[in-house]
Design an enzyme around this catalytic site. Structure first.
Site, PDB file in Angstrom:
ATOM      1  N   ARG A 107       0.846  -1.204   0.000  1.00 34.74           N
ATOM      2  CA  ARG A 107       0.000   0.000   0.000  1.00 34.74           C
ATOM      3  C   ARG A 107       0.869   1.237   0.000  1.00 34.74           C
ATOM      4  NH1 ARG A 107      -4.677   0.648   4.339  1.00 34.74           N
ATOM      5  NH2 ARG A 107      -2.912   1.233   5.627  1.00 34.74           N
ATOM      6  N   THR A 111      -1.356   7.476  -0.498  1.00 35.98           N
ATOM      7  CA  THR A 111      -2.658   7.303  -1.185  1.00 35.98           C
ATOM      8  C   THR A 111      -3.410   6.072  -0.680  1.00 35.98           C
ATOM      9  OG1 THR A 111      -1.713   5.895  -2.893  1.00 35.98           O
ATOM     10  CG2 THR A 111      -1.676   8.286  -3.289  1.00 35.98           C
ATOM     11  N   ASP A 203       0.568  -2.562  12.144  1.00 31.58           N
ATOM     12  CA  ASP A 203       0.981  -3.033  10.817  1.00 31.58           C
ATOM     13  C   ASP A 203       1.319  -4.528  10.900  1.00 31.58           C
ATOM     14  OD1 ASP A 203       2.580  -1.619   8.090  1.00 31.58           O
ATOM     15  OD2 ASP A 203       2.786  -3.745   8.598  1.00 31.58           O
ATOM     16  N   ASP A 206       4.829  -5.690   9.546  1.00 31.98           N
ATOM     17  CA  ASP A 206       5.931  -5.291  10.432  1.00 31.98           C
ATOM     18  C   ASP A 206       5.943  -6.129  11.704  1.00 31.98           C
ATOM     19  OD1 ASP A 206       7.013  -3.403   8.773  1.00 31.98           O
ATOM     20  OD2 ASP A 206       5.928  -1.715   9.669  1.00 31.98           O
TER      21      ASP A 206
HETATM   22  C1  PRP Z   1      -1.237  -4.641   4.591  1.00 28.42           C
HETATM   23  C2  PRP Z   1      -2.057  -5.897   4.772  1.00 28.42           C
HETATM   24  C3  PRP Z   1      -2.905  -5.901   3.529  1.00 28.42           C
HETATM   25  C4  PRP Z   1      -3.152  -4.445   3.299  1.00 28.42           C
HETATM   26  C5  PRP Z   1      -4.528  -4.106   3.745  1.00 28.42           C
HETATM   27  O1  PRP Z   1      -0.180  -4.861   3.735  1.00 28.42           O
HETATM   28  O2  PRP Z   1      -1.290  -7.051   4.933  1.00 28.42           O
HETATM   29  O3  PRP Z   1      -2.278  -6.499   2.410  1.00 28.42           O
HETATM   30  O4  PRP Z   1      -2.184  -3.717   4.072  1.00 28.42           O
HETATM   31  O5  PRP Z   1      -4.837  -2.791   3.465  1.00 28.42           O
HETATM   32  P1  PRP Z   1      -5.960  -2.387   2.421  1.00 28.42           P
HETATM   33  O6  PRP Z   1      -7.159  -3.229   2.712  1.00 28.42           O
HETATM   34  O7  PRP Z   1      -6.191  -0.933   2.700  1.00 28.42           O
HETATM   35  O8  PRP Z   1      -5.441  -2.613   1.026  1.00 28.42           O
HETATM   36  P2  PRP Z   1       0.910  -3.726   3.369  1.00 28.42           P
HETATM   37  O9  PRP Z   1       0.531  -3.050   2.088  1.00 28.42           O
HETATM   38  O10 PRP Z   1       1.146  -2.856   4.560  1.00 28.42           O
HETATM   39  O11 PRP Z   1       2.192  -4.570   3.027  1.00 28.42           O
HETATM   40  P3  PRP Z   1       3.074  -5.542   3.956  1.00 28.42           P
HETATM   41  O12 PRP Z   1       2.242  -6.748   4.245  1.00 28.42           O
HETATM   42  O13 PRP Z   1       4.235  -5.835   3.102  1.00 28.42           O
HETATM   43  O14 PRP Z   1       3.443  -4.777   5.216  1.00 28.42           O
HETATM   44  N1  URA Z   2      -2.492  -2.905   7.021  1.00 29.12           N
HETATM   45  C1  URA Z   2      -2.106  -3.283   8.264  1.00 29.12           C
HETATM   46  O1  URA Z   2      -1.151  -4.068   8.413  1.00 29.12           O
HETATM   47  N2  URA Z   2      -2.801  -2.823   9.314  1.00 29.12           N
HETATM   48  C2  URA Z   2      -3.847  -2.004   9.176  1.00 29.12           C
HETATM   49  O2  URA Z   2      -4.448  -1.629  10.191  1.00 29.12           O
HETATM   50  C3  URA Z   2      -4.210  -1.589   7.884  1.00 29.12           C
HETATM   51  C4  URA Z   2      -3.519  -2.061   6.832  1.00 29.12           C
END
Ligand code: PRP
Ligand code: URA
Length: 214
Positions: A107, A111, A203, A206
């Site tokens: 993400r 945005t 997150d 993380d």
């Molecule tokens: C997080 C999570 C989802 C997404 C959800 O991933 O694991 O994939 O955000 O958010 P959304 O419903 O608003 O799209 P992130 O993009 O943070 O990547 P990561 O798993 O690599 O930390």
């Molecule tokens: N992705 C995450 O990992 N946590 C949130 O709360 C939203 C998006």
């Protein structure tokens, strides 16, 4: 929130208990990762409830009998990278023979729009039951894009399993895909101004991989 039939809110006490531990900011990486896996087993147990069976002959020490074994389409688990990776092992414990595909999405921090950076999927997706795995359904953008990609690659039977969902994400998902079953461990209140789920768990990526201090 008015749920459509395809949203399955899994409110088992064991799940609720484990999700509460994930939410706690003092839960460290090691426990967080282990509990995400345990939750994936519990959610998977429910999401696989519909699997078809067929009778096969088996000889017990007592007699010959016809008993059920799993039949039907082959399964494929598709974690959305990174956080979905934390759920794969749990699902594989239930179905060790399943294939695993990967979709990489991140993400944009400003945005909140997801960007694809990786996609590797097994062949013959149209002949498989595909289970998409991601702990967090926030805006729903990543989930919607992952399913769109899978459909483009030929997947016909898709289910989505998440641990925590925001109402905004559920709405976006079911507006887009009213026929795709969506399994949710806990439904939270809302998104904040950074599109994080409240109360949520922070997150997920993380916290699973320990890339920032908890
Ligand atoms: C997080 C999570 C989802 C997404 C959800 O991933 O694991 O994939 O955000 O958010 P959304 O419903 O608003 O799209 P992130 O993009 O943070 O990547 P990561 O798993 O690599 O930390
Ligand atoms: N992705 C995450 O990992 N946590 C949130 O709360 C939203 C998006």
């Amino acid at each position: 929130m008015d749920f459509k039939e395809n949203v399955i809110l899994l409110n088992h006490p064991l799940l609720q208990h484990k999700i509460t531990i994930l939410r706690d900011k003092s839960t460290g990486t090691n426990d967080f990762r282990r509990i995400v896996k345990e939750i994936a087993v519990l959610e998977g147990y429910e999401a696989l409830r519909h699997l078809k069976t067929e009778l096969v002959e088996v000889n017990t020490p007592i007699e010959k009998t016809m008993q059920p074994t799993i039949s039907g389409k082959k399964l494929c688990f598709v974690p959305i990278l990174r956080a979905g990776l934390g759920m794969v092992e749990g699902l594989l414990e239930l179905v060790p023979s399943a294939k695993v595909g990967h979709i990489g999405l991140y993400r944009d921090e400003v945005t909140h729009i997801p960007h694809e950076y990786y996609c590797k999927l097994p062949d013959n997706l149209d002949q498989r039951e595909v289970y998409v795995l991601d702990p967090m359904l926030a805006t729903g953008g990543s989930a919607v894009d992952a399913v769109a990609l899978l459909k483009k690659k030929g997947a016909k039977t898709i289910r989505f399993i998440c641990i925590i969902a925001a109402p905004e994400g559920i709405k976006r998902f079911i507006d887009e895909y009213p026929d795709i079953p969506l399994y949710v461990g806990a439904l939270d209140r809302c998104l904040n101004e950074n599109a994080y789920i409240c109360p949520g768990l922070g997150d997920a990526g993380d916290r699973i991989f320990g890339t920032v201090k908890n």
